[in-house]
Design an enzyme around this catalytic site. Structure first.
Site, PDB file in Angstrom:
ATOM      1  N   GLU A 174      -3.290   7.925   8.007  1.00 55.67           N
ATOM      2  CA  GLU A 174      -4.435   7.243   7.394  1.00 55.67           C
ATOM      3  C   GLU A 174      -4.857   6.049   8.243  1.00 55.67           C
ATOM      4  OE1 GLU A 174      -5.629   4.927   3.243  1.00 55.67           O
ATOM      5  OE2 GLU A 174      -3.728   6.002   3.382  1.00 55.67           O
ATOM      6  N   GLU A 207       2.020   1.928  -3.422  1.00 49.59           N
ATOM      7  CA  GLU A 207       0.907   2.473  -4.211  1.00 49.59           C
ATOM      8  C   GLU A 207       0.852   3.997  -4.080  1.00 49.59           C
ATOM      9  OE1 GLU A 207      -3.325   3.678  -3.379  1.00 49.59           O
ATOM     10  OE2 GLU A 207      -3.184   1.557  -2.858  1.00 49.59           O
ATOM     11  N   HIS A 208       1.007   4.504  -2.847  1.00 45.12           N
ATOM     12  CA  HIS A 208       1.053   5.955  -2.640  1.00 45.12           C
ATOM     13  C   HIS A 208       2.257   6.569  -3.350  1.00 45.12           C
ATOM     14  CE1 HIS A 208      -1.782   7.084   0.837  1.00 45.12           C
ATOM     15  NE2 HIS A 208      -2.133   5.861   0.453  1.00 45.12           N
ATOM     16  N   HIS A 266       0.833  -1.208   0.000  1.00 41.00           N
ATOM     17  CA  HIS A 266       0.000   0.000   0.000  1.00 41.00           C
ATOM     18  C   HIS A 266       0.865   1.254   0.000  1.00 41.00           C
ATOM     19  CE1 HIS A 266      -2.242   3.097   2.494  1.00 41.00           C
ATOM     20  NE2 HIS A 266      -2.913   3.054   1.364  1.00 41.00           N
TER      21      HIS A 266
END
Length: 465
Positions: free
Chosen positions: A155, A78-79, A75
């Site tokens: 997040e 991905e950012h 993840h």
């Protein structure tokens, strides 16, 4: 960026079409496919209703492919894919797409990572060039990586740590999968996220991000004759990589049911949920997947389902109840259920009523009438799927990323039509095994909540944006 519960989005809800049960030979999306010389698969679904396209690149890697100690790196990368190349400055990727009238985003699951742009047909070549650029030319340094690490940590805090339902969902999955990495949080465990480094991200990028580990799916106003030269021009020139093979441990035999209870002052309404280990279209007993899709429709889809009618309407013991099941996975899947009690009803009493409903299914099975209605409802619910560019691209990309074939996607209506009562009853007996289950309770402390946060049934983290 946000975390959301996706629910059963795979073959059950996203890849249906206009079809009746009597048209079992009809195709779903009628895609066209080809493979570039470097091994990248290209899939096209033509849709000429409007001059727009949905452009998606799927990588066959997700959080379940992470090595121990670096949870969340899939993840995180991905950012970081939005942090620029030699030709695109950090943060400019999405700005360029937006300036050209499009929108874009990305998502990470246990089995895949995907990137998409929805944009006008005459801007397709532009986004293909940009996506291909970051496939091989991503530029990372501590200056951009470490601040973004703070972003994903925040997040996690806002979407998981501050959400009791999400926290419980993490704990349920960690208990359901005792050895398999599907028990790992997609966004990552906080203590490991805090140590993720630039080199961790680059190592993951070099290991998995290559054209021969990727799938290009385009849906919209373009033909294969037009798409093929563009795919060859932008993606075909990228050398194939030395991509690793996925190594997944096998889940051991489980011998006892598990229970997880989370008591939190932020919970405004109690709820219960239960997960059972279940087969997927790729696992052992894959022939049970289609019957389980129909079973989930019968038991817990909507206000006419068994659970809702019994628990909410007839017994007035719950305010909502349902089931969820997504068989699109590299390995095992899970069959889940949830219920929210009415005011004054104890979770123990609600769980007892849920257990009684499950016992009825195991002992007595389903009826021919229930089967016929469920099949019709499943297939009729897809009336608008072919009109949606994203549904076609999403369904095909997800299926191919976990190792299914185009033929398996296209033959989904046939499999649903072929399901029998006997198959459903056998699958129910096999899956509703307490020894392979985890029950979760989410509840406020004695005296009630301190802030009255609304409760959401725990249906499981499926993807992270």
């Amino acid at each position: 960026m946000s975390v959301f519960a996706r629910g059963p989005i795979g073959l059950l809800t996203a890849m249906m079409l206009i079809i009746s049960p009597h048209l079992a030979e009809a195709a779903v999306f009628s895609p066209q496919t080809m493979t570039l010389d470097n091994g990248m698969q290209v899939v096209l679904v033509e849709n000429h209703r409007a001059p727009v396209v949905s452009h998606m690149v799927w990588y066959k890697v997700g959080s379940a492919d992470e090595t121990e100690g670096v949870s969340g790196i899939a993840h995180f990368l991905e950012h970081l894919m939005f942090k620029g190349t030699k030709d695109i400055a950090p943060g400019d990727f999405s700005k360029i797409v937006a300036r050209n009238g499009g929108n874009d985003n990305a998502f990470t699951s246990w089995d895949y990572t995907g990137y998409f742009q929805n944009i006008a047909r005459d801007r397709l070549e532009m986004v293909m060039g940009m996506e291909a650029d970051r496939m091989r030319n991503l530029q990372l340094s501590d200056d951009v990586v470490l601040p973004e690490r703070d972003v994903i940590i925040e997040e996690r805090r806002s979407r998981i740590d501050n959400n009791p339902g999400a926290l419980l969902g993490e704990q349920i999955r960690a208990s359901l999968y005792m050895a398999h990495p599907y028990g790992r949080s997609i966004i990552g465990w906080l203590n490991e996220m805090q140590t993720l480094s630039t080199e961790d991200a680059l190592a993951f990028y070099r290991k998995w991000y290559a054209p021969n580990n990727a799938i290009l799916v385009v849906a919209g106003d373009i033909t294969m004759a037009e798409l093929k030269p563009l795919a060859e021009k932008y993606y075909g020139v990228i050398p194939a990589g030395d991509v690793s093979t996925r190594h997944r441990v096998k889940e051991p035999t489980q011998h006892a049911p598990r229970k997880v209870t989370l008591t939190d002052p932020r919970v405004g309404q109690a709820s219960m949920s239960r997960y059972y280990l279940a087969p997927s279209y790729n696992s052992e007993n894959a022939d049970q997947a289609a019957p389980l899709e129909v079973l989930s429709e019968i038991l817990g889809s909507g206000t006419t389902s068994r659970f809702f009618r019994s628990l909410v309407v007839d017994q007035s013991i719950a305010t909502s109840a349902g089931t969820f099941y997504d068989p699109v996975a590299v390995d095992l899947a899970s069959f889940g259920l949830y219920a929210v009690p009415r005011d004054g009803v104890e979770l123990a009493d609600l769980e007892k009523a849920v257990n009684a409903e499950i016992a009825k299914v195991v002992e007595n099975g389903v009826t021919e009438d229930e089967l016929a209605r469920a099949k019709q409802k499943l297939l009729d619910s897809a009336v608008f799927a072919r009109d949606s560019l994203s549904a076609a691209a999403r369904s095909l990309g997800e299926a191919l990323a976990v190792g299914l074939s185009v033929d398996q996607v296209e033959s989904w209506p046939e499999r649903i039509n072929a399901v029998t009562v006997e198959q459903i009853n056998a699958a129910a007996k096999a899956v509703f095994d307490d020894k392979r289950s985890v029950t979760g309770w989410l509840q406020p402390p004695e005296g009630g909540p301190t802030n009255g946060m609304p409760a959401a049934p725990v249906t499981g983290e499926q993807e992270v944006n």
